[in-house]
Design a protein around this motif. Structure first.
Motif, PDB file in Angstrom:
ATOM      1  N   SER A 111       0.820  -1.128   0.104  1.00 45.81           N
ATOM      2  CA  SER A 111       0.143   0.154  -0.237  1.00 45.81           C
ATOM      3  C   SER A 111       0.533   0.995   0.397  1.00 45.81           C
ATOM      4  CB  SER A 111      -0.376   0.163   1.515  1.00 45.81           C
ATOM      5  OG  SER A 111      -1.671   1.111   1.264  1.00 45.81           O
ATOM      6  N   SER A 112       2.167   1.133   0.969  1.00 45.46           N
ATOM      7  CA  SER A 112       3.130   2.423   0.996  1.00 45.46           C
ATOM      8  C   SER A 112       3.235   2.753  -0.466  1.00 45.46           C
ATOM      9  CB  SER A 112       3.667   2.789   2.224  1.00 45.46           C
ATOM     10  OG  SER A 112       4.956   3.071   1.892  1.00 45.46           O
ATOM     11  N   PHE A 113       4.100   1.494  -1.078  1.00 45.37           N
ATOM     12  CA  PHE A 113       4.872   1.721  -1.869  1.00 45.37           C
ATOM     13  C   PHE A 113       3.967   2.380  -3.201  1.00 45.37           C
ATOM     14  CE2 PHE A 113       6.356   0.483  -6.616  1.00 45.37           C
ATOM     15  CZ  PHE A 113       7.342   0.785  -6.486  1.00 45.37           C
ATOM     16  N   PHE A 114       2.866   2.039  -3.242  1.00 41.23           N
ATOM     17  CA  PHE A 114       1.833   2.554  -4.505  1.00 41.23           C
ATOM     18  C   PHE A 114       1.146   3.716  -3.886  1.00 41.23           C
ATOM     19  CE2 PHE A 114       2.512  -1.995  -6.308  1.00 41.23           C
ATOM     20  CZ  PHE A 114       3.074  -1.374  -6.745  1.00 41.23           C
ATOM     21  N   ASN A 115       0.703   3.883  -3.335  1.00 41.07           N
ATOM     22  CA  ASN A 115       0.488   5.032  -2.706  1.00 41.07           C
ATOM     23  C   ASN A 115       2.068   6.275  -2.620  1.00 41.07           C
ATOM     24  OD1 ASN A 115      -2.252   5.589  -2.312  1.00 41.07           O
ATOM     25  ND2 ASN A 115      -2.015   3.428  -1.126  1.00 41.07           N
ATOM     26  N   ASN A 116       2.903   5.955  -2.905  1.00 35.44           N
ATOM     27  CA  ASN A 116       4.086   7.148  -3.689  1.00 35.44           C
ATOM     28  C   ASN A 116       4.466   7.089  -2.755  1.00 35.44           C
ATOM     29  OD1 ASN A 116       4.842   9.853  -5.212  1.00 35.44           O
ATOM     30  ND2 ASN A 116       3.770  10.964  -3.978  1.00 35.44           N
ATOM     31  N   GLN A 117       4.845   5.858  -2.475  1.00 35.76           N
ATOM     32  CA  GLN A 117       5.766   5.566  -1.517  1.00 35.76           C
ATOM     33  C   GLN A 117       5.840   6.384   0.381  1.00 35.76           C
ATOM     34  OE1 GLN A 117       7.306   6.578  -4.350  1.00 35.76           O
ATOM     35  NE2 GLN A 117       6.125   4.904  -5.270  1.00 35.76           N
ATOM     36  N   ASP A 118       4.916   6.072   0.468  1.00 33.83           N
ATOM     37  CA  ASP A 118       4.224   7.279   1.948  1.00 33.83           C
ATOM     38  C   ASP A 118       4.934   6.365   2.664  1.00 33.83           C
ATOM     39  OD1 ASP A 118       3.136   8.221   3.170  1.00 33.83           O
ATOM     40  OD2 ASP A 118       1.217   8.001   3.501  1.00 33.83           O
ATOM     41  N   LEU A 119       5.615   6.981   3.693  1.00 37.17           N
ATOM     42  CA  LEU A 119       6.011   6.668   5.000  1.00 37.17           C
ATOM     43  C   LEU A 119       6.027   7.167   6.180  1.00 37.17           C
ATOM     44  CD1 LEU A 119      10.486   6.285   3.380  1.00 37.17           C
ATOM     45  CD2 LEU A 119       8.348   4.358   3.644  1.00 37.17           C
ATOM     46  N   SER A 120       4.417   7.606   5.949  1.00 35.24           N
ATOM     47  CA  SER A 120       4.285   8.514   6.764  1.00 35.24           C
ATOM     48  C   SER A 120       4.429   7.932   8.663  1.00 35.24           C
ATOM     49  CB  SER A 120       2.693   8.894   7.090  1.00 35.24           C
ATOM     50  OG  SER A 120       1.628   8.881   6.797  1.00 35.24           O
ATOM     51  N   PRO A 121       3.867   8.149   9.468  1.00 35.82           N
ATOM     52  CA  PRO A 121       3.306   7.833  10.854  1.00 35.82           C
ATOM     53  C   PRO A 121       2.390   6.547  10.546  1.00 35.82           C
ATOM     54  CG  PRO A 121       3.811   9.655  11.195  1.00 35.82           C
ATOM     55  CD  PRO A 121       3.377   9.816  10.110  1.00 35.82           C
ATOM     56  N   LYS A 122       1.417   6.314   9.627  1.00 36.26           N
ATOM     57  CA  LYS A 122       0.250   5.260   9.909  1.00 36.26           C
ATOM     58  C   LYS A 122       1.077   4.484   9.551  1.00 36.26           C
ATOM     59  CE  LYS A 122      -1.591   7.069   5.463  1.00 36.26           C
ATOM     60  NZ  LYS A 122      -2.237   7.601   5.208  1.00 36.26           N
ATOM     61  N   TYR A 123       1.815   4.183   8.337  1.00 41.87           N
ATOM     62  CA  TYR A 123       2.708   3.064   7.966  1.00 41.87           C
ATOM     63  C   TYR A 123       3.800   2.679   9.126  1.00 41.87           C
ATOM     64  CZ  TYR A 123       0.270   3.332   3.837  1.00 41.87           C
ATOM     65  OH  TYR A 123      -0.758   4.091   2.317  1.00 41.87           O
ATOM     66  N   ALA A 124       4.236   3.681   9.659  1.00 42.24           N
ATOM     67  CA  ALA A 124       5.348   3.666  10.530  1.00 42.24           C
ATOM     68  C   ALA A 124       5.446   2.568  11.468  1.00 42.24           C
ATOM     69  CB  ALA A 124       5.913   4.708  10.799  1.00 42.24           C
ATOM     70  N   MET A 125       3.997   2.836  12.429  1.00 42.40           N
ATOM     71  CA  MET A 125       3.270   1.987  13.154  1.00 42.40           C
ATOM     72  C   MET A 125       3.053   0.400  12.920  1.00 42.40           C
ATOM     73  SD  MET A 125       0.898   5.559  15.361  1.00 42.40           S
ATOM     74  CE  MET A 125       0.683   3.984  16.953  1.00 42.40           C
ATOM     75  N   ILE A 126       1.907   0.261  12.667  1.00 44.83           N
ATOM     76  CA  ILE A 126       2.016  -1.010  11.720  1.00 44.83           C
ATOM     77  C   ILE A 126       2.878  -1.509  11.931  1.00 44.83           C
ATOM     78  CG2 ILE A 126       1.434  -0.652   9.684  1.00 44.83           C
ATOM     79  CD1 ILE A 126      -0.502  -2.965  11.880  1.00 44.83           C
ATOM     80  N   TRP A 127       4.254  -1.413  11.369  1.00 47.88           N
ATOM     81  CA  TRP A 127       5.132  -2.303  10.928  1.00 47.88           C
ATOM     82  C   TRP A 127       5.903  -2.207  12.160  1.00 47.88           C
ATOM     83  CZ3 TRP A 127       7.039   2.000   6.279  1.00 47.88           C
ATOM     84  CH2 TRP A 127       6.530   1.844   5.360  1.00 47.88           C
ATOM     85  N   MET A 128       5.947  -1.033  12.603  1.00 48.84           N
ATOM     86  CA  MET A 128       6.464  -1.426  14.192  1.00 48.84           C
ATOM     87  C   MET A 128       5.601  -3.036  14.919  1.00 48.84           C
ATOM     88  SD  MET A 128       6.862   1.794  17.633  1.00 48.84           S
ATOM     89  CE  MET A 128       4.593   1.446  17.207  1.00 48.84           C
TER      90      MET A 128
END
Length: 277
Positions: A111-128
């Motif tokens: 999802s992050s990759f195809f959303n303009n490589q979004d690295l915002s906290p919402k992705y960082a938190m679920i990865w954590m």
């Protein structure tokens, strides 16, 4: 308004308790290890509340017409439901935790990759969260592998951004909408983090307290049994001494006194040892 929120909370709580009983009720009964029980409950809570969170994110994706998220989220929900089914069938917590953490690590990457490589906290938190879940339920080696995969993805994103490479971006991606929705999503993720991991540690403490209380109960029962035995012996020697005194058998009387003294000393030593423990 307060009644509405209370009703919604009770409704959600009933769904949670009913689902928990249906999915892991029997599994917990057949699991004697308290740490394993806590891991099973953690995986269940993680999946249950993450699915609830994904429902809200799906609504935002539909509002923004984000095609990538509208495809990724159903796949992720289906994967998580499959993990619940495996948990219900008694598959080990380590394997279910592995599959759950991998899916919540890799699919958000997509999802992050195809959303303009979004690295915002919402992705960082679920990865954590996925990495922490792996560490608790699987092992350190797999966790380090997940960290390596995440670092590899972040490096790939850095390479794309620095070299200004053109990558397909979801038509529904809007930086403005992302900025506006971030506070809502982050707030939900924080609640998710508190409920899933916070409850896990509360479960650990609660189960340890129950186990300690059970050990204390067993120890007290053992003390009562031993003291009862000592008192019965003392009572028996006392009767024998009384009979020997009446008959004038002084040797037997001295032997009874010696045994009574010995049994009393044994009882006192046993009480002292139990207090030290």
């Amino acid at each position: 308004m307060a009644k509405i929120f209370r009703g919604a909370w009770l409704f959600t709580k009933n769904i949670y308790l009913s689902t928990e009983k249906a999915v892991i009720g029997k599994v917990l009964l057949h699991t004697s290890n308290t740490y394993e029980q806590a891991k099973i409950k953690l995986i269940f809570d993680y999946i249950f509340f993450y699915i609830a969170l994904l429902m809200a994110i799906m609504l935002l994706a539909m509002i923004s017409q984000n095609e990538i998220n509208m495809m990724v989220i159903p796949v992720l929900i289906a994967t998580l439901l499959s993990c619940l089914l495996l948990l219900k069938k008694g598959v080990s917590a380590a394997f279910v935790g592995l599959l759950t953490s991998l899916s919540t690590l890799s699919l958000p990457m997509l999802s992050s990759f195809f959303n303009n490589q979004d690295l915002s906290p919402k992705y960082a938190m679920i990865w954590m969260m996925s990495i922490l879940l792996c560490y608790i339920t699987v092992n350190l080696r797999t966790t380090l592998l997940w960290c390596l995969i995440l670092c590899g993805y972040l490096s790939a994103v850095a390479y794309i951004k620095l070299n200004h490479l053109q990558v397909y971006v979801s038509p529904g991606y809007s930086p403005t909408f992302q900025y506006l929705s971030n506070p809502v999503i982050i707030g939900l993720y924080l609640l998710f983090l508190i409920r899933a991991l916070g409850q896990y540690y509360r479960n650990i403490i609660s189960m340890e307290q129950q186990r300690t209380a059970e050990k204390q109960k067993q120890h007290l029962s053992l003390i009562n049994q031993n003291l009862t035995k000592q008192f019965l012996l003392v009572k028996g020697f006392s009767r024998s001494g009384k009979s020997a005194f009446a008959k004038g058998e002084l040797d037997i009387l001295d032997a009874c006194f010696s045994e009574i003294e010995k049994q009393c000393g044994t009882a006192i030593d046993y009480l002292n040892e139990s207090q030290e423990e």
